[in-house]
Design a protein around this motif. Sequence first.
Motif, mmCIF file in Angstrom:
data_model
loop_
_atom_site.group_PDB
_atom_site.id
_atom_site.type_symbol
_atom_site.label_atom_id
_atom_site.label_comp_id
_atom_site.label_asym_id
_atom_site.label_seq_id
_atom_site.Cartn_x
_atom_site.Cartn_y
_atom_site.Cartn_z
ATOM 1 N N PHE A 118 0.845 -1.144 -0.155
ATOM 2 C CA PHE A 118 0.024 -0.065 -0.031
ATOM 3 C C PHE A 118 0.911 1.292 -0.089
ATOM 4 O O PHE A 118 0.560 2.232 -0.674
ATOM 5 C CB PHE A 118 -0.975 0.185 1.104
ATOM 6 C CG PHE A 118 -2.294 -0.765 0.866
ATOM 7 C CD1 PHE A 118 -3.181 -0.220 0.372
ATOM 8 C CD2 PHE A 118 -2.288 -1.955 1.394
ATOM 9 C CE1 PHE A 118 -4.625 -0.791 0.109
ATOM 10 C CE2 PHE A 118 -3.576 -2.954 1.094
ATOM 11 C CZ PHE A 118 -4.604 -2.211 0.742
ATOM 12 N N SER A 121 2.734 1.138 -3.593
ATOM 13 C CA SER A 121 1.866 1.767 -4.425
ATOM 14 C C SER A 121 1.433 3.082 -4.472
ATOM 15 O O SER A 121 1.164 3.872 -5.453
ATOM 16 C CB SER A 121 0.659 0.798 -4.328
ATOM 17 O OG SER A 121 -0.322 1.122 -5.450
ATOM 18 N N SER A 122 1.127 3.542 -3.304
ATOM 19 C CA SER A 122 0.856 5.184 -3.113
ATOM 20 C C SER A 122 1.795 6.021 -3.745
ATOM 21 O O SER A 122 1.628 6.924 -4.451
ATOM 22 C CB SER A 122 0.407 5.408 -1.684
ATOM 23 O OG SER A 122 -0.730 4.726 -1.342
ATOM 24 N N THR A 125 2.059 5.851 -7.296
ATOM 25 C CA THR A 125 1.270 6.580 -8.071
ATOM 26 C C THR A 125 1.340 7.880 -8.119
ATOM 27 O O THR A 125 1.062 8.568 -8.986
ATOM 28 C CB THR A 125 -0.199 5.993 -7.412
ATOM 29 O OG1 THR A 125 -0.349 4.516 -7.697
ATOM 30 C CG2 THR A 125 -1.355 6.627 -7.942
ATOM 31 N N ALA A 126 1.463 8.465 -6.893
ATOM 32 C CA ALA A 126 1.438 9.939 -6.552
ATOM 33 C C ALA A 126 2.577 10.376 -7.559
ATOM 34 O O ALA A 126 2.668 11.560 -8.150
ATOM 35 C CB ALA A 126 1.716 10.035 -5.319
ATOM 36 N N LEU A 146 -3.030 4.681 -11.125
ATOM 37 C CA LEU A 146 -3.459 3.573 -9.784
ATOM 38 C C LEU A 146 -2.901 2.052 -10.114
ATOM 39 O O LEU A 146 -2.188 1.488 -9.344
ATOM 40 C CB LEU A 146 -4.889 3.372 -9.412
ATOM 41 C CG LEU A 146 -5.503 4.825 -8.988
ATOM 42 C CD1 LEU A 146 -6.962 4.624 -8.811
ATOM 43 C CD2 LEU A 146 -4.928 4.903 -7.490
ATOM 44 N N ALA A 207 -11.336 5.288 -0.893
ATOM 45 C CA ALA A 207 -10.004 4.381 -0.287
ATOM 46 C C ALA A 207 -10.598 3.401 0.576
ATOM 47 O O ALA A 207 -9.879 2.141 0.875
ATOM 48 C CB ALA A 207 -9.055 5.632 0.302
#
Length: 523
Positions: A118, A121-122, A125-126, A146, A207
């Motif tokens: 998590f 991945s965040s 992505t950001a 995403l 989310a």
Amino acid sequence: MAVVTEFTKNMASEHAHLVVPTSLFVAVLCLCIVIGHLLQENRWVNESITAILIGGITGTIILVLSKGKSSHILTFNEHVFFIYLLPPIIFNAGFQVKKKQFFHNFLTIILFGVVGVFISSSIITAGSWWLFPKLNFVGLKARDYLVLGTIFSSTDTVCTLQVLHQDETPLLYSLVFGEGVVNDATSVVLFNAVQKIDVNRLSGKTALRVIGDFFYLFSTSTALGITAGLLTAYALKTLCFGRHSSIREIALMVLMAYLSYLLAELFELSGILTVFFCGIVMSHYAWHNVTDSSRISTRHLFAMMSFVAETFIFLYVGMDALDIEKWKMSKLSFGNSVAIYGTIILLMSLGRAAFVFPLSALSNYMNRHPERTSIITFRHQIIIWWAGLMRGAVSIALAFKQYTFFGVTMDPMNAMMITNTIIVVLFSTVVFGFLTKPLISYLLPHSATNNISRRDSKTLKEDMNLPLLSFEESATTNINRAKDGLSMLIERPVYTIHFYWRRFDDAYMRPIFGGPISNLSPC
């Protein structure tokens, strides 16, 4: 009569079109095995790198012979990967794992493999959402970013595990191995969850919904795998297949494991998690209910199937890197393309560092004990961080699943996403893989390998002598024991949970499903 003759000719032609490329691919697979054996002791090369390099050489030869039309012997099909190639790899991982080390470090593995995905991945992505437009890479939608985070959060620890040894570095091996499997499962579950959300209405509720879907899939998939493993163990124990045929024992184990994976996919769960825990349960119970010859056969059979599937995947990746059609579709300049690859690798590194070091500190705190020597040292943390920088089969499969239709794409943006994934996988596997052995040799010289303390295990046996609550004892005695157990749970949560599970396992599970009574001996 003429119609029948024409039909027969067409069937023969289709048969030849299928047999010839399959034969060539199998021949190249054999070549990979031979060359991999010859390079077994090489300091820099491992089997994954060997397969990729041979795939690249084979793709170049095919490209020349076809005059630039194709570099493939077979066309990649992501459905074939998820249905036929991935199950044996994951099942063998669960079946061969040393369960004592895995479950001693289970909370740490879950932290790395679930929470870490998590976080990683965040960040990916950001970071890509912010940096890609600055590099003239535009046109991606919110869902693409995403998906990008989940694709590049999936690790491939094969290179590192080929260097580490379970007996020399049990703690480190179990962490890298366990995180790799749970990480892959989490990435796939998160990928499927992202497919279901409405990207036009992203909010805090979205989310929470994704997290809720994830934990639902995680728990139900795990429960299905455990159920399938227990059913297999009970059937083998009660029906005694080995009295007549060891072949039936092996066949039942293979087919039940595969059935659990297919059922998970049918019910839109995580087949990876299901078949992984099915493998763990089968090795813990069912394996003890078969004949000696079947025990030897199953271990070698599952390892062989996993090895062939992994080699197949990396071989194809090497060939696909030379797919001219995908490269022609790209609208980015060479400089921008290199910048994109570098950005993805940088974000992967940052995303991994963002959770490895903090979660390692948290793990050391949760597992604290005055005499405990098996802490995750800073050198261990560097190796864990490095091990997760390599990307592999799951990243490739997720990219193909998202951006192609049976391995083919006609959209320039989708083609660029495929080439981005392939280049990152190739670079991370070859470059980082080359440096893995020297790095581990430098950080962990043989004399300094960190073993699990025998003294700690002895202390555990001596100190934690509380039995399970008994109806034969007085209520006051049971209450005092419960209080003592609760205090130990707070002080040493991991070891306490593991100890009481072993007591429960010996008392109730093994008599029903099979396996020797452990008496606190290693799994």
